[in-house]
Design an enzyme around this catalytic site. Structure first.
Site, PDB file in Angstrom:
ATOM      1  N   GLU A 266       0.832  -1.211   0.000  1.00  0.00           N
ATOM      2  CA  GLU A 266       0.000   0.000   0.000  1.00  0.00           C
ATOM      3  C   GLU A 266       0.869   1.265   0.000  1.00  0.00           C
ATOM      4  O   GLU A 266       0.459   2.306  -0.499  1.00  0.00           O
ATOM      5  CB  GLU A 266      -0.935  -0.014   1.215  1.00  0.00           C
ATOM      6  N   HIS A 287       8.342 -26.468   1.486  1.00  0.00           N
ATOM      7  CA  HIS A 287       7.777 -27.617   0.786  1.00  0.00           C
ATOM      8  C   HIS A 287       6.816 -27.181  -0.300  1.00  0.00           C
ATOM      9  O   HIS A 287       6.004 -27.963  -0.779  1.00  0.00           O
ATOM     10  CB  HIS A 287       7.084 -28.535   1.798  1.00  0.00           C
ATOM     11  N   LYS A 398     -12.647   1.796  -1.790  1.00  0.00           N
ATOM     12  CA  LYS A 398     -13.505   1.977  -0.612  1.00  0.00           C
ATOM     13  C   LYS A 398     -14.733   2.812  -0.990  1.00  0.00           C
ATOM     14  O   LYS A 398     -15.857   2.486  -0.611  1.00  0.00           O
ATOM     15  CB  LYS A 398     -12.713   2.668   0.509  1.00  0.00           C
TER      16      LYS A 398
HETATM   17  O1  PA5 Z   1      -3.057   1.916   5.756  1.00  0.00           O
HETATM   18  C1  PA5 Z   1      -4.114   2.440   5.457  1.00  0.00           C
HETATM   19  O2  PA5 Z   1      -4.252   3.658   5.384  1.00  0.00           O
HETATM   20  C2  PA5 Z   1      -5.336   1.582   5.185  1.00  0.00           C
HETATM   21  O3  PA5 Z   1      -4.998   0.230   5.112  1.00  0.00           O
HETATM   22  C3  PA5 Z   1      -6.365   1.803   6.284  1.00  0.00           C
HETATM   23  O4  PA5 Z   1      -5.808   1.455   7.515  1.00  0.00           O
HETATM   24  C4  PA5 Z   1      -7.623   0.982   6.038  1.00  0.00           C
HETATM   25  O5  PA5 Z   1      -8.150   1.266   4.774  1.00  0.00           O
HETATM   26  C5  PA5 Z   1      -8.667   1.285   7.105  1.00  0.00           C
HETATM   27  O6  PA5 Z   1      -8.945   2.652   7.132  1.00  0.00           O
HETATM   28  P1  PA5 Z   1      -9.624   3.321   8.367  1.00  0.00           P
HETATM   29  O7  PA5 Z   1      -8.717   3.239   9.516  1.00  0.00           O
HETATM   30  O8  PA5 Z   1      -9.871   4.739   7.959  1.00  0.00           O
HETATM   31  O9  PA5 Z   1     -10.899   2.597   8.625  1.00  0.00           O
END
Ligand code: PA5
Length: 423
Positions: A266, A287, A398
């Site tokens: 990410e 394995h 999202k």
């Molecule tokens: O790292 C990130 O920004 C994302 O993985 C968020 O943690 C994830 O989308 C969840 O978002 P939020 O904390 O706003 O619910």
């Protein structure tokens, strides 16, 4: 240990000269990172968490639910994986996570948990993530149906505004703030990752102390393990290692591999760049995936992780001659031998690997490891020249999901317009 990533007769790897040149860029990136840390800039502020997180504040806020035998973490992505990684590293199987919205799974978890003995941390930085809010509403109803006052069992961890914050205010719930300037995937060493462990009585101060051990970075990849890892992963990617297989040799670090995969993809998967992190577990995946690491396409860096010390379990003596070589060894000793064998096997085939060792998988060890990989990721982001702390592709998905469910927006319209060829 980055020795197995260096170029040799057997391996294309990275030459020592190339690393020396890269170290000049590491020094400049370090200056940028330190400036960001000093000014508490968005994202860079996460590298200050070992200093800025107040363990007492977390412990005091969760005190109303610290009698709980179980903790259910409701969150997703960066709002869940840090807590899950810490729980697993500390061997606490009573901290469970609801991240996915798979109805079968959610029903099963709720049917197994004794809700009157369960605390819930509902975690969302934005306070708007559909999976988290939907799961929370389901959990809340399950408490009510079980005759348990959910307002007595829930702690929220969220930002200053948004639906989750409003809910916390309306019901006067214990609320922890997600610190400013800290993206979800960099929040393990904040209230986000630490609250569930605090409820269960773990020493979260020791986790932060572990983070502190790694936080003093000097401007050279040859002196700072985090920078060595970030720089070598980047350099190998530039030389074709588009895949980074994270392979801990400890069941207690399996979730760490998942956390790492989220952090790395990410943060770094942008502008057509970034390694694809994959998850493996030693010795199990020797394995399966090892075959491909050693003999498949030359596009993989294997990251091997293990504790230097672990409690061992002796293999009993046997009178079977063929098994005599196992007698009086330990399972941990065998696991270490598997680790060494994998590393040697990769080296022999000219395939790069990096070895990461922590003293032990305990509070300090996991704190240090999490911090090190976060700093490695920030350094790699600087070297790629990308925006490490944003996640526009994730946000698109999202919004589209929320749109399809009923919110209605541009992203969901483009899902509806997608060309299909169904066979
Ligand atoms: O790292 C990130 O920004 C994302 O993985 C968020 O943690 C994830 O989308 C969840 O978002 P939020 O904390 O706003 O619910």
């Amino acid at each position: 240990d980055i020795g197995n990533a260096l170029a040799s007769e057997a391996s294309p790897g990275v030459s020592r000269e190339a690393l020396d040149r890269l170290d000049e860029r590491v020094a400049r990136a370090h200056e940028r990172i330190e400036r960001g840390r000093r000014d508490d800039e968005f994202g860079y502020a996460a590298l200050n968490l070992p200093e800025t997180t107040d363990p007492d504040e977390i412990t005091e806020t969760v005190a109303p639910v610290n009698d709980a035998a179980y903790v259910l973490v409701v969150g997703i992505g960066g709002s869940a994986l840090g807590a899950a990684t810490i729980a697993e590293a500390l061997g606490d199987s009573r901290i469970l996570t609801l991240d996915n919205v798979d109805p079968d799974h959610v029903s099963e978890v709720l049917s197994l948990l004794p809700l009157s003995e369960t605390a819930v941390t509902v975690v969302s930085r934005s306070g708007t993530t559909a999976e988290t809010l939907a799961n929370f509403l389901v959990v809340r109803e399950a408490f009510t149906e079980a005759g348990v006052d959910w307002t007595e069992r829930v702690v929220t961890v969220t930002g200053d505004s948004g639906p989750l914050r409003e809910l916390a205010d309306r019901h006067d719930l214990p609320a922890l703030a997600v610190p400013d300037g800290v993206p979800g995937r960099f929040s393990a060493l904040s209230s986000v990752g630490l609250a569930p462990a605090a409820i269960r009585g773990h020493d979260i101060g020791a986790i932060l102390d572990g983070g502190k051990r790694a936080a003093d970075c000097s401007p050279s990849l040859f002196e700072t393990p985090a920078y060595a890892y970030g720089a070598v992963a980047y350099a190998l990617d530039m030389r074709g290692a588009a895949i980074n297989a994270m392979m801990p040799y400890a069941e207690s670090l399996e979730s760490f591999a998942e956390w790492f995969a989220q952090l790395w993809s990410e943060s770094l998967g942008k502008d057509g760049l970034g390694q694809l992190p994959t998850r493996a577990l030693g010795a199990t995946d020797q394995h399966s995936q090892l075959q491909r690491y050693r003999a498949g396409p030359r596009n993989t860096l294997v990251t091997l992780v293990r504790p230097r010390e672990r409690p061992d379990l002796r293999v009993p003596e046997t009178d079977h001659d063929d098994l005599a070589y196992l007698s009086d060894t330990g399972l941990g000793e065998l696991l270490d031998a598997e680790f060494d064998a994998t590393e040697a096997s990769l080296a022999e085939a000219g395939r790069p690997s990096v070895r990461i060792e922590l003293d032990r998988v305990d509070e300090a060890g996991i704190g240090e490891l999490l911090y090190t990989m976060e700093a490695a990721c920030v350094l790699a982001g600087e070297l790629y020249g990308i925006e490490t702390f944003t996640q526009p592709a994730v946000e698109w998905g999202k919004r589209a999901a929320r749109g399809l469910i009923g919110e209605g927006n541009d992203e969901s319209e483009s899902v509806a317009e997608k060309t299909r060829l169904v066979v």
